[in-house]
Design an enzyme around this catalytic site. Structure first.
Site, short mmCIF file in Angstrom:
data_model
loop_
_atom_site.label_atom_id
_atom_site.label_comp_id
_atom_site.label_asym_id
_atom_site.label_seq_id
_atom_site.Cartn_x
_atom_site.Cartn_y
_atom_site.Cartn_z
CD GLU A 56 -3.03 -1.02 2.25
OE1 GLU A 56 -4.16 -1.49 2.10
OE2 GLU A 56 -2.62 -0.56 3.36
CG HIS A 60 -23.64 -3.16 -19.76
ND1 HIS A 60 -22.37 -3.69 -19.94
CD2 HIS A 60 -23.82 -2.26 -20.76
CE1 HIS A 60 -21.83 -3.13 -21.01
NE2 HIS A 60 -22.68 -2.27 -21.53
#
Length: 381
Positions: free
Chosen positions: A107, A360
């Site tokens: 990270e 979608h």
């Protein structure tokens, strides 16, 4: 981007933290919870002493958290720092060596690279994020190479020298690396020393408080939660354990959630999001020939193409049985962990998930498509 205003970055971060902290203080006050500030110590099985005053309780919950660990003999100071110091830095270094290729290490390496820092990760184990599924490891290492994040794996750290100009790290095989700073990111240790735990009869192992699966220490009405309990050290695990113990004390008999089924997100670029067993872990648990897997490449997903990200979704199931693991990598894929944890924890079969419609264009479609494929009804291929 021409430059990074680190003062503005820190101010933004501090503003978010301060706002959330203020909200929590208000929440505690609204519930009538008494807060006693000071250094506490457990005394016996029903008393906590704070600044010389004893407070008795029918039940006690130990939740003293964790600290940034180092390695034996590796002293923190000067140009050798941990995540604590890294989060308060008022400048951007030109180069950093990150010791540790786990969650914290990747990270910080990722965000520093985004700031234009020359980053090298040193990980003694054979790969970065070694606890992840091998398919995720492969994708992350490829992505980091593409971003120009350098890493050395499979050779352990030996020592560091520092002076006014920087640090020099040496590995056990003689390799050396030089940079402005060394970030020690080798995990977090439990804060349990000198708090009266052992004197009260609480079992301590390598600093961790040992409990049963219901988080009871075996001593009186003393429970423990969070990073001091062996297992994954995640904030949301601590929240869940706190709720669990409150309900346990109230006699509600809450359901135990195994660590393996706690959702995990690593906030590097690309993000990693996982829940459940890896393919290797599933084969060890259920048998080599009792596990099926399916991968879906984000290259086939419209929203991922819009975002310009690559990656995969990998599903692990028991043969002809439920899904036992979901592993994802790609920009913003951490946002998909919600449905993934429902699938795993509700022991859904791929055929169950395949029936649902996924909107979608969203990255959520990737979960729909990989389950369609594993159910024997692939849209592609």
């Amino acid at each position: 981007m021409d430059s990074i205003d680190i003062t503005a970055v820190n101010a933004y971060k501090d503003g978010i933290v301060a706002g959330k902290y203020k909200g929590l203080q208000g929440l505690i006050k609204s519930k009538g919870i008494t807060v006693i500030e000071g250094e506490g110590k457990l005394q016996g099985t029903d008393t906590v002493v704070v600044n010389g005053t004893a407070y008795k309780g029918k039940n006690i919950v130990l939740a003293t958290g964790s600290y940034s660990r180092s390695l034996p003999g590796l002293e923190i100071g000067g140009r050798v720092i941990t995540s604590d110091e890294a989060l308060t830095m008022d400048y951007i270094p030109k180069s950093v060596i990150v010791l540790g290729g786990g969650v914290i290490g990747v990270e910080f390496a990722s965000v520093w690279k985004s700031f234009g820092v020359d980053v090298t990760i040193v990980e003694g184990l054979p790969s970065l994020v070694p606890n992840e599924d091998t398919a995720i490891v492969k994708n992350l290492e490829r992505a980091f190479k593409k971003r120009g994040i350098k890493f050395s794996t499979g050779v352990f750290f030996q020592g560091v020298e520092q002076d006014d100009n920087g640090v020099k790290v040496t590995l056990v095989d003689g390799q050396t690396f030089e940079a402005d700073l060394l970030l020690v990111a080798v995990g977090r240790g439990p804060v349990t020393a000198n708090l009266g735990y052992e004197e009260a009869g609480v079992t301590i192992d390598r600093g961790f408080v040992i409990t049963n699966e219901r988080l009871h220490t075996g001593v009186g009405n003393v429970y423990a939660v969070g990073d001091i309990v062996p297992g994954v050290q995640l904030a949301h695990r601590g929240y869940q354990q706190g709720i669990f113990v409150a309900e346990e004390i109230a006699g509600l008999n809450p359901v135990v959630v195994e660590d393996v089924n706690i959702p995990k997100v690593t906030f590097c670029e690309p993000e990693i999001a996982t829940v459940g067993y890896t393919e290797k872990g599933a084969k060890e648990k259920f048998g080599e020939d009792q596990v099926q897997t399916q991968e879906y490449n984000l290259a086939g997903n419209g929203k991922s193409s819009i975002l310009g990200t690559g990656g995969i979704v990998k599903v692990v199931r028991q043969k002809d049985g439920p899904v036992v693991g979901i592993h994802m990598i790609g920009s913003r894929m951490g946002e998909q962990i919600g449905e993934a944890q429902l699938i795993v924890n509700w022991e859904a079969h791929p055929e169950d998930v395949a029936q649902f419609i996924h909107a979608h264009p969203t990255q959520n479609e990737t979960l729909g498509e990989v389950h369609l494929a594993l159910a024997g009804k692939p849209l592609h291929g």
